[in-house]
Design an enzyme around this catalytic site. Structure first.
Site, PDB file in Angstrom:
ATOM      1  N   GLY A  42      -4.871   9.132   0.625  1.00 46.93           N
ATOM      2  CA  GLY A  42      -3.467   9.524   0.637  1.00 46.93           C
ATOM      3  C   GLY A  42      -2.874   9.531   2.031  1.00 46.93           C
ATOM      4  N   ASN A  43      -1.708  10.210   2.158  1.00 49.86           N
ATOM      5  CA  ASN A  43      -0.934  10.178   3.392  1.00 49.86           C
ATOM      6  C   ASN A  43      -0.657   8.713   3.771  1.00 49.86           C
ATOM      7  OD1 ASN A  43      -0.935  10.729   6.784  1.00 49.86           O
ATOM      8  ND2 ASN A  43       0.385  11.853   5.420  1.00 49.86           N
TER       9      ASN A  43
ATOM     10  N   HIS B 202      -1.803   1.119   4.271  1.00 53.88           N
ATOM     11  CA  HIS B 202      -2.200   1.237   2.860  1.00 53.88           C
ATOM     12  C   HIS B 202      -1.346   0.312   1.986  1.00 53.88           C
ATOM     13  CE1 HIS B 202      -3.293   5.380   4.393  1.00 53.88           C
ATOM     14  NE2 HIS B 202      -4.413   5.027   3.799  1.00 53.88           N
TER      15      HIS B 202
ATOM     16  N   GLN C  17     -17.376  13.285   2.767  1.00 49.57           N
ATOM     17  CA  GLN C  17     -17.417  12.431   3.960  1.00 49.57           C
ATOM     18  C   GLN C  17     -16.940  13.141   5.226  1.00 49.57           C
ATOM     19  OE1 GLN C  17     -14.606   9.501   2.032  1.00 49.57           O
ATOM     20  NE2 GLN C  17     -13.886   9.224   4.115  1.00 49.57           N
TER      21      GLN C  17
ATOM     22  N   VAL D 186      -3.071  -3.135  10.178  1.00 52.02           N
ATOM     23  CA  VAL D 186      -1.627  -3.119  10.452  1.00 52.02           C
ATOM     24  C   VAL D 186      -1.404  -2.240  11.676  1.00 52.02           C
ATOM     25  CG1 VAL D 186       0.659  -2.516   9.541  1.00 52.02           C
ATOM     26  CG2 VAL D 186      -1.103  -3.447   8.007  1.00 52.02           C
TER      27      VAL D 186
HETATM   28  O1  PAF Z   1     -10.955   4.667   3.981  1.00 50.19           O
HETATM   29  C1  PAF Z   1     -10.711   5.708   3.326  1.00 50.19           C
HETATM   30  O2  PAF Z   1      -9.559   6.131   3.196  1.00 50.19           O
HETATM   31  C2  PAF Z   1     -11.857   6.454   2.670  1.00 50.19           C
HETATM   32  O3  PAF Z   1     -13.001   6.421   3.454  1.00 50.19           O
HETATM   33  C3  PAF Z   1     -12.164   5.956   1.238  1.00 50.19           C
HETATM   34  C4  PAF Z   1     -12.616   4.519   1.222  1.00 50.19           C
HETATM   35  C5  PAF Z   1     -10.906   6.102   0.375  1.00 50.19           C
HETATM   36  C6  PAF Z   1     -13.263   6.809   0.621  1.00 50.19           C
HETATM   37  O4  PAF Z   1     -12.914   8.145   0.558  1.00 50.19           O
END
Ligand code: PAF
Length: 286
Positions: free
Chosen positions: A31-32, A37, A61, A178
């Site tokens: 998100g964010n 993205h 993570q 980007v």
């Molecule tokens: O790159 C990310 O935003 C994260 O590491 C992912 C791949 C969504 C896994 O949580």
């Protein structure tokens, strides 16, 4: 355009099962959302008739003392961007849906060596958390294609390796980083920078660029190039440099002639830990 959003696994399956035959392209995110993205979403739209995005800030993570609690969560704004970008479905599960058992008891995926170097050496367990959540998301969404940013280059290689080793039936696609007008790679963590730090931040990109130019010009004294770049970052006000490394771009082993090179860096500026990388093509590494 309205965007369908689900949070439960059963709802997700019901929504996706009619789409599996035609194919889904999937973009996992935390998100964010920013233009980086949206470039992943645009690529996904070229790959399959249906596009699914997930938003999940994955506790597995983040290490102790990292930014899990303060990681920016902006679901309403993200939804509007995804609707505008033509996404078919948003999966935004709460932690207890993604991990129905205590986190310490969740099975983990470990990709040896690739997970242990660079960011993995500085963030122990980080890539196990990434590989685990991505594998679980793949099993829930069952996409034909999945799209990841090349900014997180080590992550991209780890996911490719996991998919190959575990024969997960999905094709992985990388999308170029980007950048802001001044070269800074777009990242949700850029908002941790105050205005003065933000003005210094593009030095990371400029230093990577300077190193790739030196490689293209024929320099092969890799340790010296890495030292010079680290020094340049520290002099520009970076608080610490986790690594500045020149490696084989395909497997992150030491450079070999005639192979593509990746120049990768992670450095701390104020409260932000910034990462970035650039490539040198094999023809330029003779
Ligand atoms: O790159 C990310 O935003 C994260 O590491 C992912 C791949 C969504 C896994 O949580």
């Amino acid at each position: 355009m309205s965007l369908r959003q689900v949070r439960e696994v059963e709802e997700l399956e019901a929504a996706l099962s009619p789409w599996w035959e035609g194919g889904i392209a999937f973009v996992p995110t935390m998100g964010n959302l920013h233009a980086g993205h949206l470039a992943l979403v645009a690529r996904a739209r070229e790959l399959a008739p249906r596009v699914v995005v997930s938003i999940f800030v994955n506790p597995l993570q983040f290490g102790p003392g990292e930014d899990y609690q303060r990681y920016p969560r902006t679901l309403e704004a993200d939804r509007a961007k995804l609707a505008e970008a033509g996404v078919d479905l948003l999966f935004a599960p709460p932690v207890e849906v993604m991990y129905p058992r205590p986190l310490e008891e969740i099975s983990r995926i470990h990709v040896p060596r690739l997970s242990e170097i660079l960011c993995g050496a500085h963030r122990p367990g980080h890539f196990d958390g990434v590989a685990t959540v991505v594998a679980r998301l793949f099993n829930l969404v069952r996409p034909a294609h999945a799209v990841f940013g090349e900014k997180d280059y080590q992550q991209l290689l780890i996911i490719r390796r996991m998919v190959a080793d575990l024969a997960i039936p999905v094709t992985i696609h990388g999308v170029p980083t980007v950048r802001e007008a001044d070269g800074l790679a777009m990242s949700s963590r850029n908002q941790y920078l105050d205005p003065e730090e933000r003005a210094r931040a593009p030095v990371l990109y400029r230093t990577l660029k300077h190193t790739t130019e030196a490689l293209r010009a024929g320099r092969r004294d890799y340790p010296e190039l890495e030292r010079e770049a680290t020094q340049a970052l520290l002099q520009a006000g970076f608080r610490a440099v986790d690594y500045f490394a020149i490696l084989d771009a395909e497997d992150l082993t030491p450079p070999r002639p005639g192979r593509p090179l990746a120049v990768l860096a992670a450095a701390h500026l104020g409260k932000a830990r910034l990462i970035d990388n650039l490539w040198v093509a094999p023809t330029q590494n003779l």
